[in-house]
Design a protein around this motif. Structure first.
Motif, mmCIF file in Angstrom:
data_model
loop_
_atom_site.group_PDB
_atom_site.id
_atom_site.type_symbol
_atom_site.label_atom_id
_atom_site.label_comp_id
_atom_site.label_asym_id
_atom_site.label_seq_id
_atom_site.Cartn_x
_atom_site.Cartn_y
_atom_site.Cartn_z
ATOM 1 N N SER A 95 0.851 -1.683 0.069
ATOM 2 C CA SER A 95 -0.245 0.074 0.040
ATOM 3 C C SER A 95 0.614 1.330 -0.104
ATOM 4 O O SER A 95 1.893 1.406 0.862
ATOM 5 N N GLU A 96 0.539 2.485 -1.107
ATOM 6 C CA GLU A 96 1.486 3.286 -1.309
ATOM 7 C C GLU A 96 -0.108 4.538 -0.779
ATOM 8 O O GLU A 96 -0.600 4.865 -2.107
ATOM 9 N N THR A 97 0.408 5.811 -0.334
ATOM 10 C CA THR A 97 -1.032 7.002 -0.027
ATOM 11 C C THR A 97 -0.070 8.377 -0.162
ATOM 12 O O THR A 97 0.952 8.005 0.717
ATOM 13 N N LYS A 98 -0.488 9.385 -0.517
ATOM 14 C CA LYS A 98 0.306 9.963 -0.769
ATOM 15 C C LYS A 98 -0.912 11.090 -0.047
ATOM 16 O O LYS A 98 -2.447 11.324 0.092
ATOM 17 N N PHE A 99 -0.229 12.165 0.748
ATOM 18 C CA PHE A 99 -1.099 12.982 1.034
ATOM 19 C C PHE A 99 -0.325 14.151 1.653
ATOM 20 O O PHE A 99 1.069 14.356 1.224
ATOM 21 N N THR A 100 -1.012 15.634 1.307
ATOM 22 C CA THR A 100 -0.716 17.002 1.070
ATOM 23 C C THR A 100 -1.431 17.322 1.870
ATOM 24 O O THR A 100 -0.285 18.437 3.152
ATOM 25 N N THR A 101 -1.973 17.250 2.899
ATOM 26 C CA THR A 101 -2.945 17.327 4.160
ATOM 27 C C THR A 101 -4.002 16.507 4.921
ATOM 28 O O THR A 101 -4.140 15.781 4.671
ATOM 29 N N GLY A 102 -4.484 17.202 5.609
ATOM 30 C CA GLY A 102 -5.421 16.124 6.724
ATOM 31 C C GLY A 102 -4.610 15.492 7.666
ATOM 32 O O GLY A 102 -3.964 16.223 8.739
ATOM 33 N N THR A 103 -5.592 14.500 8.137
ATOM 34 C CA THR A 103 -4.623 13.627 9.101
ATOM 35 C C THR A 103 -4.414 12.674 9.270
ATOM 36 O O THR A 103 -4.747 12.255 8.113
ATOM 37 N N ILE A 104 -3.614 11.394 10.029
ATOM 38 C CA ILE A 104 -3.678 10.430 9.545
ATOM 39 C C ILE A 104 -3.271 9.584 10.320
ATOM 40 O O ILE A 104 -2.923 10.382 11.594
ATOM 41 N N ALA A 105 -4.202 8.260 11.425
ATOM 42 C CA ALA A 105 -4.574 7.691 12.326
ATOM 43 C C ALA A 105 -2.927 5.908 11.739
ATOM 44 O O ALA A 105 -2.978 5.666 11.077
ATOM 45 N N PRO A 106 -1.737 6.528 12.599
ATOM 46 C CA PRO A 106 -1.022 5.038 12.673
ATOM 47 C C PRO A 106 -1.146 4.271 12.683
ATOM 48 O O PRO A 106 -2.048 4.107 13.487
ATOM 49 N N PHE A 107 -1.126 2.899 12.284
ATOM 50 C CA PHE A 107 -1.804 1.598 12.279
ATOM 51 C C PHE A 107 -1.575 1.593 13.931
ATOM 52 O O PHE A 107 -2.408 0.499 14.467
ATOM 53 N N ALA A 108 -0.270 1.404 14.132
ATOM 54 C CA ALA A 108 -0.198 1.232 15.958
ATOM 55 C C ALA A 108 -1.224 2.274 16.936
ATOM 56 O O ALA A 108 -1.536 1.534 18.026
ATOM 57 N N PHE A 109 -1.358 3.019 16.915
ATOM 58 C CA PHE A 109 -2.499 4.074 17.539
ATOM 59 C C PHE A 109 -3.641 4.798 16.724
ATOM 60 O O PHE A 109 -3.152 5.784 16.298
ATOM 61 N N ASP A 149 -0.281 18.914 8.090
ATOM 62 C CA ASP A 149 0.441 19.675 8.074
ATOM 63 C C ASP A 149 1.383 19.316 9.194
ATOM 64 O O ASP A 149 3.070 20.376 8.428
ATOM 65 N N ARG A 150 2.258 19.387 10.582
ATOM 66 C CA ARG A 150 2.475 19.268 10.870
ATOM 67 C C ARG A 150 4.193 18.321 10.671
ATOM 68 O O ARG A 150 4.696 18.575 11.140
ATOM 69 N N VAL A 151 3.595 17.529 10.442
ATOM 70 C CA VAL A 151 4.739 16.479 10.141
ATOM 71 C C VAL A 151 5.685 16.889 8.405
ATOM 72 O O VAL A 151 6.632 16.909 8.456
#
Length: 183
Positions: free
Chosen positions: A156-170, A178-180
């Protein structure tokens, strides 16, 4: 005439470090080869440091966030990712760097090292079962998220430029893209 490349084991690499042979050199071991790491430009240094401080706060009590520290992998690799989100094992890391089973995910900030991070490092991390690998493409200000390692690569490969993401572990933790990216 063919050229042979000398391969090094993790033990030999550690012996070189202890002997001071690699002092004053920015290197990492990838599949038994000692690879020079390019110097960090200002955007790389700033962005990865800001993300480090942000993730320390977001993941407080959940994980340890390590910046520019080695991780030890069984495929004769000891990369030094920009950020590694690992189990907080405290003093246990005095006797060894995090192993794949201790790693939640890894983040690389890439400008001049983009092809290495997207190709060889991606496969090195997938081979050992690191569930999630993030690459921040500084040229395009995008986050590329690799997940689900299978057969030596990520499926799986996904590209982001904005928004949020929830890591698998948490999965209950939302991380600001944006903060990353520091955009």
């Amino acid at each position: 005439m063919s050229v042979s490349i000398a391969k090094w084991t993790l033990d030999e690499y550690h012996q070189m470090i202890e002997a001071g042979i690699l002092d004053d050199r920015r290197v990492e071991l990838l599949r038994g080869e000692i690879i020079e790491m390019p110097p960090e430009g200002e955007p790389h240094a700033f962005d990865s440091n800001e993300a480090f401080k942000y993730l320390l706060k977001v993941l407080d009590g959940l994980a340890d966030v390590r910046a520019d520290k080695p991780i030890t992998l069984p495929n004769q690799s000891e990369p030094e990712p920009d950020l590694a989100i690992v189990q907080d094992l405290g003093r246990e890391y005095r006797s060894h760097h995090p192993y794949p089973e201790n790693i939640f995910w890894v983040i690389e900030y890439s400008n001049s090292s983009l092809s290495k991070d997207l190709e060889s490092k991606r496969k090195i991390y997938a081979e050992v079962g690191i569930r999630e690998y993030w690459v921040v493409n500084l040229k395009k200000s995008e986050l590329i998220v690799f997940r689900d390692p299978q057969n030596g690569d990520y499926s799986s490969e996904t590209k982001f430029t904005t928004g949020t993401i929830a890591p698998f572990a948490f999965p209950e933790t939302e991380i600001s893209i944006d903060r990353v990216l520091n955009s």
